[in-house]
Scaffold this active site. Structure first.
Site: not given
Length: 313
Positions: A110, A205, A275
């Site tokens: 992230s 992502e 996630h």
């Protein structure tokens, strides 16, 4: 997991909104026989961050200090936002001198992507895109899939992942594996913190981004020349997408189909990373071989730091 590991916590981004998850995670690691260091970082608060910029940078720069005993695993507390604020303050030369060739795994994803790519670009240091303390180790019921893949990546010199996800394009390519959170990668374009990877395999992502925003960011990577230097683009999990009537059939699948017409490299889909509760751990900066066929794909990775195979205690 039979071997005892030293896990040092860092809080490079946000503070944990669920302190109970943090406590569960630390307790589980200790029950499993691991030593947990820098627990104080989990209690820090400064605005929306897990401490001041100086405190959060020091979590990482401490690793460059020869007087600081190196851990086995450096584990990010959580994502959110804040890592990009630290990039100018990191001791890249010191970290390179201290960590190059050492069996130390820096793990997170992230927002942590910013630090991972900066370390690769400025210090040549590999790391791991993988689970984080609060969300994964501290889940009410931790994912066996996630934990198994995490320890496999930590403990072995090579990693082979196979997924029976049908592919619209075939590929048989090798190169440096790199990537992470798409919006974070795009924020580094044009800076000295984005690695200049030639012939790489880029994985991406994101979360809470609509298909048109994902497409716009991929266009940025294409028009800035990043994708032209890669051999394949691998798409992970894109969670939090909502359907709107205005989209009129323009969904993630339609976006991917369009992107395939824009980029001149294979686009592989279905990587269980992002996630999500069930995610794999990927060596950022490792040497990878990707084979994609209509019935699935295989990703093999080597040349990354793995933990010593003797007890560290």
């Amino acid at each position: 997991m039979s071997l005892s590991r030293i896990v040092e916590l860092i809080a490079p981004s946000g503070y944990p909104p669920d302190q109970a998850a943090v406590e569960r995670a630390i307790a589980r690691l200790r029950v499993a026989g691991h030593e947990v260091r820098n627990e104080a970082a989990t209690a820090r608060r400064y605005q929306r961050f897990g401490g001041t910029d100086g405190e959060r940078a020091e979590d990482i720069n401490r690793l460059a200090d020869p007087a600081h005993a190196l851990p086995d695993i450096v584990l990010a507390l959580r994502g959110g936002y804040g890592a990009v604020r630290l990039l100018d303050a990191l001791d890249y030369d010191g970290l390179r001198r201290r960590l190059t060739g050492q069996p130390v795994a820096l793990v997170g994803h992230s927002d942590f992507t910013a630090i991972q790519l900066a370390l690769l670009a400025r210090a040549g240091l590999p790391s791991f895109s993988g689970p984080m303390l609060a969300m994964h180790f501290g889940a009410e019921v931790p994912s066996a899939f996630t934990m198994d893949h995490f320890w496999r990546a930590m403990n072995g010199p090579t990693l082979t992942l196979e997924f029976a996800v049908p592919q619209a394009q075939t590929a048989d390519v090798s190169g440096t594996l790199w990537g992470g959170n798409l919006s974070t990668i795009v924020s580094l374009v044009g800076t000295r913190y984005l690695p200049d990877v030639e012939g790489g395999i880029l994985f991406i992502e994101d979360t809470n981004e609509q298909p048109f925003r994902i497409e716009r960011m991929i266009y940025q990577l294409q028009r800035s020349g990043v994708l032209a230097r890669q051999r394949a683009l691998v798409l992970g999990d894109f969670s939090g997408i909502r359907a709107f009537d205005y989209d009129n059939g323009y969904d993630l699948s339609a976006m991917i189909e369009h992107i395939r017409s824009v980029v001149n490299i294979p686009v592989v889909t279905g990587l269980p990373f992002g996630h999500c509760a069930d995610l794999i751990t990927l060596p950022v900066g490792g040497t990878a071989h990707l084979v994609a066929r209509p019935d699935g794909f295989r990703l093999s990775v080597s040349s990354y730091p793995h933990l010593r195979d003797t007890d560290t205690r």
